[in-house]
Design an enzyme around this catalytic site. Structure first.
Site, short mmCIF file in Angstrom:
data_model
loop_
_atom_site.label_atom_id
_atom_site.label_comp_id
_atom_site.label_asym_id
_atom_site.label_seq_id
_atom_site.Cartn_x
_atom_site.Cartn_y
_atom_site.Cartn_z
N HIS A 117 -1.23 122.78 12.33
CA HIS A 117 0.01 123.52 12.05
C HIS A 117 -0.20 124.80 11.25
CE1 HIS A 117 2.95 120.39 13.28
NE2 HIS A 117 1.99 119.55 12.93
N LYS A 142 13.77 130.40 4.91
CA LYS A 142 12.50 129.72 5.16
C LYS A 142 11.74 129.67 3.84
CE LYS A 142 11.42 132.92 8.29
NZ LYS A 142 10.92 132.15 9.41
N ARG A 143 10.62 128.94 3.78
CA ARG A 143 9.84 128.96 2.56
C ARG A 143 9.47 130.41 2.21
NH1 ARG A 143 7.98 123.98 0.35
NH2 ARG A 143 6.85 125.31 -1.10
N LYS A 175 5.23 135.39 5.30
CA LYS A 175 6.54 135.42 5.98
C LYS A 175 7.31 136.71 5.65
CE LYS A 175 6.87 130.35 5.90
NZ LYS A 175 7.07 129.87 7.28
N THR A 178 10.10 127.26 13.47
CA THR A 178 11.10 126.44 14.16
C THR A 178 12.50 126.92 13.77
OG1 THR A 178 10.74 124.81 12.42
CG2 THR A 178 9.79 124.33 14.59
N LYS A 201 16.17 127.32 15.81
CA LYS A 201 17.46 126.81 15.33
C LYS A 201 18.50 127.95 15.31
CE LYS A 201 14.83 123.57 12.62
NZ LYS A 201 14.14 123.35 11.34
C1 OAK Z 1 2.15 122.66 5.79
C2 OAK Z 1 1.03 122.22 5.11
C3 OAK Z 1 -0.22 122.35 5.67
C4 OAK Z 1 -0.35 122.90 6.93
C5 OAK Z 1 0.77 123.34 7.59
C6 OAK Z 1 2.02 123.22 7.03
C7 OAK Z 1 3.24 123.68 7.72
O1 OAK Z 1 4.34 123.38 7.31
N1 OAK Z 1 3.08 124.41 8.81
C8 OAK Z 1 4.22 124.85 9.58
O2 OAK Z 1 4.41 123.91 10.63
C9 OAK Z 1 5.53 124.23 11.44
C10 OAK Z 1 5.67 123.12 12.43
O3 OAK Z 1 4.63 123.15 13.34
C11 OAK Z 1 5.36 125.59 12.08
O4 OAK Z 1 6.51 125.89 12.81
C12 OAK Z 1 5.11 126.66 11.03
O5 OAK Z 1 4.79 127.88 11.66
C13 OAK Z 1 3.96 126.24 10.14
O6 OAK Z 1 3.80 127.16 9.08
#
Ligand code: OAK
Length: 826
Positions: free
Chosen positions: A370, A562-563, A568, A670, A674
């Site tokens: 992710h 978003k965070r 971002k 995501t 939404k």
């Molecule tokens: C959090 C901790 C470690 C690695 C990844 C994450 C994370 O939240 N990644 C996010 O995952 C979402 C779902 O796949 C993506 O839509 C976001 O782009 C990504 O930052």
């Protein structure tokens, strides 16, 4: 007449879904569960009574679901392992799934209660940071809706994501005591508790057959207690379970210490054990030294695998068919230690040969990545890892030894390649690369958007992709149209249903396109705009209540929630706002269509720069909102404590969705989806899933700006100099000067210096490089918004053409390409 919940006998008080039956059930719960009558009941009592009433009606499907998994010999279930499940408020979505909103509303009205107010009062469990955790929850929803047998395994954190409050523009974190009032949706299953070991040492011994075996003697044992939350699919007939483990002491009370008068020591064990599931770690922070975090990961992974093995044994199936019972999905690397744990359970625990155990293990696991950010790739110092999990470190060394043997056989003499692929990073301090463990231990590895998967294959995991190209595939993320359209935007949902029927709710990809036929229909357009305006008014009411900021529902709502993270680029957004403000100041009489720029999101508590960006946004908001020259035409607001519940109010109210990360940094996103399915038009870069969204909606219905991922690489390779951009673009230069000179900080030139200096001298995320293109795009957006019919058409087409981004489609992809499971409900 006897006093009590009412004098009507009601034998089906737990199943009846008519308005009178539901009324009786609520009264019954009020009386017998919380000891109240309608006269004495508090808001919380009403909520509990309604929640238990709804939960009762889920239990038939729930029990059938459990029987399904524990009885069917030929069934393969998904075990979705995730350190986070951001499930959001439960009442509204369960009512929607069961289809009982109307009778329940009617029943409550006869009791003087408002269903919407009760739904809105729910305190959500914040068991996730953001995208990754919310995705897991969307996938649970889709698996239940499509009839894919699944168990979500995770952690029952006592404290979830912190509550964000804002003081003088600064983020202040407060503990999230989500369990304080109880959580009616969970069922604690003490009989399935398991013990999990930590620390200690290993020893070898000869078993009865004379084979050399290894035994782990943990120093400490912790009890993992499952808390089950039902996840019911739309339609109410199929139910899966989310099983979250909480940590308890094996012996909560040491009577020896107690009787010798050491009362503190008597409960010490309990306190130490419980810390394991105490708190969710905010992401975006370095991993160093977080031994507790590794403890958490191992704790839930071990308990979950043992739970699955229990099912396997209960089914009477041999262990070497374990992979036919469970497809285990690793949601990022947080549960990756599962690869070593399953090997340990099979080899040490059940005496299976290594090769057989490895074949079973790799057939079970698949891994979703992710993130592309190198700092987010988990690495554990070998010393820390071995201290907590000595046997697992030995197993990882053995997996690595065998793996590197294969690598060397395939690429003789290429020691550089072996070092790059190794599960151990030899640089000081030596560390275990969890992503490598996950890749080697899985039969499939996926990214979460086409661009992200491509970048994984060509950059981050280039060597693995060359070695085992067949393992890599893409599954573009999706979001559930139940929560993120049907539930959160009832007006738009009803409007859509009135034109194309209700099938879009669980057949989004197939049905929503039918809306396209109405894109130019003036009557439909007017209705569409009216709904958006009502949704904006609802958000304005919220902003007024919590912030005291009045938002004009006739303004264009331009939103970034978003965070908060530098990649971002909330700071790019605020630079744009400053530039617009300067333009108004230069010529206050010029025409400027009302614009409300809204932000929301949490920064990791230790993330200095992100917290300062939040402060900057607040200070800019204060100046602009209070300036009579602006006269309310430009408003800026920061919505505090953004979470699922707030999102459900924000997404339906947006006209413009800001998805402005630097290309190549956002794995998917995501929120973009939404917003899109609620009719917002995206202003975004070619990053993550934006790329595919733009392909679907058509380039004329998407506001594109910024460098592409290859251009980012190219500009950096040639030596990126942000100051050159500031020097040559007067609009940008002026915006930066205003911040630096204290225009938004009462003359204080220090407070925002770290932001300005970082942008001018580093700018890792190339804010300055994309600024001019962003401003140009802004002009196009404003022009489009002025043409009402054109903009409404864009909005309708965004909804109609985003069918692909339903999480149902994503789950079908996983079923077909990775899990080899056929959904039972289509
Ligand atoms: C959090 C901790 C470690 C690695 C990844 C994450 C994370 O939240 N990644 C996010 O995952 C979402 C779902 O796949 C993506 O839509 C976001 O782009 C990504 O930052």
């Amino acid at each position: 007449m006897p006093k009590g919940p009412g004098n009507k006998s009601c034998h089906n008080v737990r199943t009846d879904c008519t308005a009178p039956g539901l009324r009786q059930a609520v009264l019954d719960n009020l009386y017998y569960v919380s000891g109240n009558t309608p006269v004495t009941a508090s808001a919380q009592d009403w909520y509990d009574a309604v929640a238990y009433c709804v939960r009762d009606r889920m239990l038939k499907a729930w029990n059938e679901g459990i029987e399904r998994i524990t009885k069917a010999l030929d069934l393969r279930a998904v075990a979705y392992l995730s350190a986070e499940f951001l499930i959001g408020p439960q009442l509204g979505s369960n009512v929607l799934a069961l289809g009982i909103a109307e009778p329940l509303r009617e029943a409550l009205a006869t009791l003087g209660q408002d269903l919407d107010a009760i739904v809105d009062g729910e305190h959500e469990p914040g068991l996730g940071n953001g995208g990754l955790g919310r995705l897991a929850a969307c996938y649970m929803d889709s698996m239940a809706t499509l009839g894919v047998p699944a168990i979500g395994y995770g952690i029952h954190y006592e404290f979830g994501m912190f509550t964000q409050t804002i003081r003088d523009g600064w983020q202040v974190e407060m503990a999230d005591k989500w369990l304080r009032q109880g959580f009616p949706w969970e069922i604690v299953q003490h009989e399935f508790a398991v013990e999990v070991g930590l620390g200690g040492s290993t020893e070898t011994f000869l078993d009865a057959g004379g084979r050399l075996r290894v035994r782990w003697n943990p120093e400490k044992r912790i009890l993992a207690v499952p808390h089950d939350i039902p996840v019911i699919g739309y339609g109410g007939t199929f139910c899966n379970v989310l099983r979250l483990w909480s940590a308890e002491a094996v012996d909560a009370f040491d009577f020896g210490s107690f009787s010798s008068g050491d009362y503190g020591k008597a409960v010490e064990e309990k306190i130490l054990s419980e810390t394991i599931s105490k708190v969710l770690y905010p992401n975006d922070e370095p991993y160093q030294g977080k031994v507790l975090r590794l403890g958490q990961q191992y704790f839930f992974v071990s308990a979950s695998l043992r739970d699955m093995l229990r099912v396997q044994q209960m089914l009477g199936k041999p262990l070497d068919t374990f992979h036919t019972t469970f497809a285990i999905q690793l949601n990022d690397t947080h549960p990756a230690v599962a690869v070593a744990e399953l090997m340990r359970l099979l080899v040490d625990g059940h005496g299976m040969e290594w090769e057989r155990a490895w074949a079973v293990t790799t057939k079970c696991f698949s891994y979703t990545n992710h993130t592309l950010l190198p700092e987010a790739l988990e690495k554990w110092p070998v010393e820390l890892f071995g201290g907590l999990l000595p046997r697992h470190l030995e197993i990882i060394y053995e997996i690595n030894r065998r793996f590197l043997e294969e690598v060397r056989a395939a690429y003789p003499g290429d020691e550089g390649l072996a070092a790059r692929l190794s599960l151990i990073d030899e640089a000081s301090p030596r560390s275990v690369r969890m992503a490598h463990l996950a890749v080697v231990g899985s039969h499939a590895v996926n990214g979460v958007a086409a661009l992200h998967t491509e970048l994984l294959k060509t950059h981050v995991m280039q060597d693995f992709a060359a070695l085992t190209p067949q393992k890599f595939c893409n599954v573009t993320n999706g979001v559930t149209p139940r929560r993120f359209l049907a539930l959160c935007n009832p007006r738009l949902a009803a409007c859509i249903t009135s034109r194309i029927g209700p099938a879009w709710i669980n057949r989004f990809e197939e049905e929503i396109g039918k809306l396209e036929a109405f894109a130019d229909d003036p009557g439909f357009q007017a209705q569409w705009r009216g709904i958006k305006r009502e949704n904006k008014a609802a958000l304005s009411a919220l902003a007024e209540k919590h912030l005291g900021v009045a938002l004009n529902p006739d303004a264009v709502f331009d939103v970034q929630v978003k965070r908060v993270h530098e990649y971002k680029r909330q700071h790019l957004n605020i630079l744009r706002v400053i530039a617009l403000y300067s333009a108004i100041k230069r010529d206050p009489g010029a025409e400027f269509s009302p614009l409300a720029v809204l932000f929301g999101g949490k920064a990791a508590p230790g993330y200095f720069m992100a917290k300062r960006v939040i402060k900057l946004i607040h200070n800019v908001a204060q100046v602009i909102n209070g300036d009579p020259d602006v006269g309310g035409r430009l408003t800026v607001a920061y919505i505090p404590n953004f979470n699922v519940r707030v999102g459900q109010v924000v997404y339906p109210a947006a006209d413009i969705s800001q998805q402005i990360s630097l290309a190549g940094k956002e794995a998917s996103g995501t929120g973009n989806m939404k917003f899109g399915i609620n009719g917002a038009v995206t202003m975004g870069t070619l990053d993550g899933a934006n790329v595919e969204m733009r392909q679907c909606v058509g380039e004329e219905n998407f506001f594109l700006f910024g460098l592409t991922a290859p251009e980012v690489v190219e500009v950096k390779r040639n030596g990126y100099d942000p100051r050159a951009y500031a020097a040559t673009d007067p609009v940008l230069g002026q915006a930066l000067d205003m911040i630096a000179s204290g225009a938004f900080s009462a003359g204080d030139r220090e407070i925002f210096r770290p932001i300005v200096d970082n942008l001018l001298y580093q700018d890792e995320y190339m804010v300055l490089a994309d600024f001019a293109s962003y401003m140009h795009c802004q002009a196009l957006v404003m022009e489009a918004c002025r043409d009402t019919a054109r903009f409404t058409r864009m909005s309708i087409l965004n909804v109609a053409r985003l069918g692909k981004f339903s999480s149902d489609r994503s789950i079908r992809d996983y079923c077909r390409d990775i899990w080899n499971i056929t959904p039972e409900l289509g």
